[in-house]
Each structure stands twice: as structure tokens, then as C-alpha cells.
Design an enzyme around this catalytic site. Structure first.
Site, PDB file in Angstrom:
ATOM      1  N   CYS A 101       0.852  -1.083   0.008  1.00  0.00           N
ATOM      2  CA  CYS A 101      -0.059   0.127  -0.071  1.00  0.00           C
ATOM      3  C   CYS A 101       0.913   1.331  -0.009  1.00  0.00           C
ATOM      4  CB  CYS A 101      -1.228   0.045   1.220  1.00  0.00           C
ATOM      5  SG  CYS A 101      -2.509   1.001   0.937  1.00  0.00           S
TER       6      CYS A 101
ATOM      7  N   HIS B 216      -3.233  -5.198   1.653  1.00  0.00           N
ATOM      8  CA  HIS B 216      -2.738  -5.345   2.896  1.00  0.00           C
ATOM      9  C   HIS B 216      -2.633  -6.685   3.202  1.00  0.00           C
ATOM     10  CE1 HIS B 216      -2.165  -0.984   4.795  1.00  0.00           C
ATOM     11  NE2 HIS B 216      -3.052  -0.923   3.686  1.00  0.00           N
TER      12      HIS B 216
ATOM     13  N   GLU C 149      -0.689  -8.235   5.314  1.00  0.00           N
ATOM     14  CA  GLU C 149      -0.357  -8.600   6.547  1.00  0.00           C
ATOM     15  C   GLU C 149      -1.710  -8.619   7.470  1.00  0.00           C
ATOM     16  OE1 GLU C 149      -0.184  -5.735   4.957  1.00  0.00           O
ATOM     17  OE2 GLU C 149      -0.674  -4.154   6.146  1.00  0.00           O
TER      18      GLU C 149
HETATM   19  N1  GLN Z   1      -3.579   6.452   1.128  1.00  0.00           N
HETATM   20  C1  GLN Z   1      -2.304   6.228   1.442  1.00  0.00           C
HETATM   21  C2  GLN Z   1      -1.177   7.082   0.970  1.00  0.00           C
HETATM   22  O1  GLN Z   1      -1.550   7.533  -0.139  1.00  0.00           O
HETATM   23  C3  GLN Z   1      -1.990   4.813   1.419  1.00  0.00           C
HETATM   24  C4  GLN Z   1      -3.200   3.702   2.353  1.00  0.00           C
HETATM   25  C5  GLN Z   1      -2.546   2.667   2.973  1.00  0.00           C
HETATM   26  O2  GLN Z   1      -1.216   2.597   2.925  1.00  0.00           O
HETATM   27  N2  GLN Z   1      -3.267   1.907   3.528  1.00  0.00           N
HETATM   28  O3  GLN Z   1      -0.008   7.022   1.262  1.00  0.00           O
END
Ligand code: GLN
Length: 191
Positions: A80, A169, A171
Site C-alpha cells: 500500500c 494489505h 499482513e
Molecule cells: N492512501 C495512503 C497513501 O497515499 C495509503 C493507504 C494505506 O497504506 N493503507 O499513502
């Protein structure tokens, strides 16, 4: 013995550590430049907020060292926000550790309605559970980068050599499949 470092500046680093514990893989947290003196075989960059992580990486003097190690072949896995941190091109943000030949779009699913669950094919693993939280997506890959998963027409996982990035995610699900894929297939580590 294999040792994995988990970037622990902010975000969901604890959850990655729990997966590594479950897999019996030795690990420690990177919080400052002292921690970089310890030897490690691979790096995990967790989800969180990529802008904050990028800022902290710079302020804590971790950026140049990590960039160099990754360029020299350190395997790294970004989830992410961690995927955004590893990308060479970021739409709606600034690249932090530009390393992977991928172009990512931040908050690809909107800021409010950004969370959902899917169970989709990932590389040769078959269906794996994927939890998306205000996730980015990969708009395109170039160079040696290859697409590993597509959900609803959007690229959500890619590999570039020893680097792996996923928009979701892994994890926070019970499955350890993606972490094992990173360690064995991408990083080439035997643990
Ligand atoms: N929206 C977040 C970003 O731009 C990422 C979100 C996340 O890691 N769950 O960094």
C-alpha cells in the site's frame, strides 16, 4: 538464518512483524540510522501514509542509505503506502525511494469509499485474500517490471527484480502466502 528488517516509522508495521513471527522468520524494526547498522537480508515497507513516511525517511537520514542498498540488490516488499514509496512515478504524490519501474496512482479508489475486500488470483498462487484500505493502484509498469495481479481491471501487484509491491494489505489477513512469495520467490531466500 534469514533476517528481515521492517520499516517502523509509522503505519502497519506491527502486523508485518506478526506474519514474520508466524513464519518463524527473524526480524527487527528500523526506526533510525543506528538500526541500519544491523545486518539484514530483506526489507518490508508497510502501509500507512506515504507522504509522512517519505518525510520521515528524509528527516531521519534513512533515505539515501536505503536507496543505495536497494539499488545494490537488497530485496524489498512494499504494501500500500509502501508500494508508493518504492515507485519511480507517483501520481498525486512525490516519489520517495524511487526504485521500481511502476507508475502508481494514490487513493485510486477515492478517499472515503476506499476500503474493500477481494479474493483474486495472484501470480501462480491462485486466489489470495486482499484487503484494500484507501489503496493506490498501479497505472502502468515499464522496463523489467511485471504485473502479478489485476482486480477489477486495475493492476494491484507488480514485481521488478527483487522488488515486490502490492496495493493491498496482506499482513492483516490470515494468509501468509504473499509474504512467503516475497521471501522465497522474489527475494530468493531460504528460511
Ligand atoms: N492512501 C495512503 C497513501 O497515499 C495509503 C493507504 C494505506 O497504506 N493503507 O499513502
Amino acid at each position: 538464518m534469514v533476517t528481515v528488517a521492517v520499516l517502523a516509522l509509522q503505519g502497519a508495521f506491527l502486523e508485518h512483524e506478526k506474519v514474520l513471527t508466524k513464519l518463524g522468520v527473524d526480524h527487527f524494526e528500523i526506526r533510525n540510522s543506528e538500526d541500519l547498522k544491523r545486518p539484514f537480508d530483506a526489507l518490508i515497507i508497510p502501509g500507512g501514509e506515504s507522504t509522512v513516511m517519505g518525510k520521515l525517511l528524509r528527516e531521519l537520514n534513512l533515505l539515501e542509505d536505503l536507496k543505495k542498498r536497494i539499488a545494490e540488490g537488497l530485496p524489498a516488499f512494499g504494501t500500500c503506502a509502501g508500494m508508493i514509496v518504492l515507485a519511480k512515478e507517483v501520481e498525486g504524490g512525490v516519489p520517495a525511494l524511487p526504485a521500481m519501474d511502476i507508475k502508481v496512482l494514490r487513493n485510486a479508489y477515492g478517499r472515503q469509499l476506499g476500503s474493500f475486500y477481494a479474493n483474486e488470483d495472484f501470480a501462480d498462487l491462485g486466489k489470495v485474500p486482499m484487503t484494500f484500505i484507501r489503496a493506490p493502484c498501479i497505472e502502468s509498469v515499464s522496463g523489467n517490471a511485471e504485473v502479478l495481479a489485476v482486480v477489477d481491471g486495475r493492476i494491484v501487484a507488480a514485481r521488478d527484480g527483487k522488488l515486490l509491491a502490492v496495493a493491498f494489505h496482506p499482513e492483516i489477513t490470515d494468509s501468509t502466502a504473499i509474504h512467503e512469495y516475497f521471501l522465497r520467490t522474489v527475494a530468493g531466500l531460504n528460511y
